[in-house]
Design an enzyme around this catalytic site. Structure first.
Site, PDB file in Angstrom:
ATOM      1  N   ARG A 103      51.768 -19.775  21.672  1.00 46.25           N
ATOM      2  CA  ARG A 103      51.021 -18.560  21.367  1.00 46.25           C
ATOM      3  C   ARG A 103      49.954 -18.358  22.430  1.00 46.25           C
ATOM      4  NH1 ARG A 103      47.683 -17.473  15.855  1.00 46.25           N
ATOM      5  NH2 ARG A 103      46.250 -18.874  16.879  1.00 46.25           N
ATOM      6  N   THR A 107      46.241 -12.875  23.645  1.00 52.55           N
ATOM      7  CA  THR A 107      47.010 -11.799  22.995  1.00 52.55           C
ATOM      8  C   THR A 107      47.575 -12.230  21.641  1.00 52.55           C
ATOM      9  OG1 THR A 107      49.054 -12.543  24.016  1.00 52.55           O
ATOM     10  CG2 THR A 107      47.744 -10.957  25.262  1.00 52.55           C
ATOM     11  N   ASP A 199      43.759 -26.497  14.895  1.00 48.09           N
ATOM     12  CA  ASP A 199      45.017 -26.330  15.627  1.00 48.09           C
ATOM     13  C   ASP A 199      45.902 -27.547  15.338  1.00 48.09           C
ATOM     14  OD1 ASP A 199      46.972 -26.628  17.731  1.00 48.09           O
ATOM     15  OD2 ASP A 199      45.900 -25.054  18.818  1.00 48.09           O
ATOM     16  N   ASP A 202      47.133 -29.647  18.385  1.00 44.04           N
ATOM     17  CA  ASP A 202      46.063 -30.434  19.002  1.00 44.04           C
ATOM     18  C   ASP A 202      45.689 -31.624  18.123  1.00 44.04           C
ATOM     19  OD1 ASP A 202      46.149 -28.422  20.813  1.00 44.04           O
ATOM     20  OD2 ASP A 202      44.067 -27.789  20.613  1.00 44.04           O
TER      21      ASP A 202
HETATM   22  C1  PRP Z   1      50.632 -22.806  16.644  1.00 45.90           C
HETATM   23  C2  PRP Z   1      51.403 -23.246  15.410  1.00 45.90           C
HETATM   24  C3  PRP Z   1      52.492 -22.205  15.285  1.00 45.90           C
HETATM   25  C4  PRP Z   1      51.803 -20.968  15.803  1.00 45.90           C
HETATM   26  C5  PRP Z   1      51.373 -20.135  14.641  1.00 45.90           C
HETATM   27  O1  PRP Z   1      51.301 -23.234  17.768  1.00 45.90           O
HETATM   28  O2  PRP Z   1      51.905 -24.543  15.481  1.00 45.90           O
HETATM   29  O3  PRP Z   1      53.631 -22.483  16.083  1.00 45.90           O
HETATM   30  O4  PRP Z   1      50.646 -21.391  16.549  1.00 45.90           O
HETATM   31  O5  PRP Z   1      50.762 -18.971  15.085  1.00 45.90           O
HETATM   32  P1  PRP Z   1      51.372 -17.529  14.854  1.00 45.90           P
HETATM   33  O6  PRP Z   1      51.877 -17.496  13.424  1.00 45.90           O
HETATM   34  O7  PRP Z   1      50.166 -16.655  15.065  1.00 45.90           O
HETATM   35  O8  PRP Z   1      52.437 -17.290  15.851  1.00 45.90           O
HETATM   36  P2  PRP Z   1      50.724 -23.082  19.265  1.00 45.90           P
HETATM   37  O9  PRP Z   1      51.135 -21.786  19.855  1.00 45.90           O
HETATM   38  O10 PRP Z   1      49.256 -23.395  19.256  1.00 45.90           O
HETATM   39  O11 PRP Z   1      51.534 -24.186  20.032  1.00 45.90           O
HETATM   40  P3  PRP Z   1      51.562 -25.783  19.858  1.00 45.90           P
HETATM   41  O12 PRP Z   1      52.339 -26.063  18.576  1.00 45.90           O
HETATM   42  O13 PRP Z   1      52.282 -26.221  21.061  1.00 45.90           O
HETATM   43  O14 PRP Z   1      50.138 -26.275  19.763  1.00 45.90           O
END
Ligand code: PRP
Length: 207
Positions: A103, A107, A199, A202
């Site tokens: 994500r 944005t 997160d 993380d």
């Molecule tokens: C986080 C989480 C989901 C997403 C949710 O991942 O694990 O995949 O965000 O957000 P959304 O519903 O607004 O799309 P991230 O993009 O932080 O990646 P990561 O799992 O690699 O930390």
């Protein structure tokens, strides 16, 4: 909410509380997330169809059951990986696909960077797993990739969901059952679920 299953099991609630705690270390977070994931998948697989089989006990032949369809587990990278192993222990014959989504911090758009899925998903029972359903952008992108391969029976397992994310996902995929430990209050201005747990990726991996 239709097609939203909140798993209010006491062990799930207790573990979710530990995961929310900002003092919980990555090591503990990984262990507890695994335990919750196993409890949640128990509910998410409850409606899997079975077919009758014959089985020979040491004493006689009787009737038993086996799962009717092949199972595909799909963790959304990275954080979904924290749910995979314990679920795989419960469904050891499952196949495993991967979807990598990141994500964008500004944005909040989900960008796909990896996809590894069987070519034809039409006959499979699929469990899509990601600890967080925030805006729902990642879930919709993941569902688009599954739908392009013909997926028909998908269940999504999220540790935490925001009402905004559920609405977004169900606008695009109204029939998708969502299993979650809690529906939190809302998203904040940075797209984080509040009260949430931070997160998940993380906290799982320490980076
Ligand atoms: C986080 C989480 C989901 C997403 C949710 O991942 O694990 O995949 O965000 O957000 P959304 O519903 O607004 O799309 P991230 O993009 O932080 O990646 P990561 O799992 O690699 O930390």
């Amino acid at each position: 909410m239709k097609n939203v299953h909140v798993i209010a099991h006491p062990l799930v609630r207790q573990n979710l509380t530990r995961l929310r705690d900002g003092q919980t270390s990555s090591q503990e977070f990984r262990r507890i997330l695994g335990e919750v994931a196993a409890l949640m998948v128990y509910e998410a697989t409850r409606a899997f169809a079975t077919r009758p089989v014959r089985v020979k006990t040491p004493l006689e032949t009787t009737r038993g059951h086996e799962l009717k369809r092949e199972v595909l587990l799909v963790p959304v990278l990275r954080a979904g990986l924290g749910m995979l192993d314990p679920i795989l222990r419960l469904v050891p014959h499952a196949r495993v696909g991967f979807i990598g989504l990141k994500r964008e911090e500004k944005t909040l758009q989900a960008v796909a960077y990896h996809k590894s899925l069987p070519p034809d998903l039409r006959a499979m029972e699929i469990i899509l797993m990601d600890p967080m359903l925030a805006t729902g952008g990642s879930a919709v992108s993941a569902m688009d990739l599954l739908a392009m391969r013909g997926a028909r029976r998908v269940r999504m397992v999220n540790l935490l969901a925001a009402p905004e994310g559920i609405r977004h996902v169900h606008k695009h995929y109204p029939g998708l059952p969502i299993f979650t430990a809690a529906v939190d209050r809302k998203l904040n201005s940075r797209g984080f679920i509040v009260p949430g747990l931070g997160d998940a990726g993380d906290r799982l991996f320490g980076v």
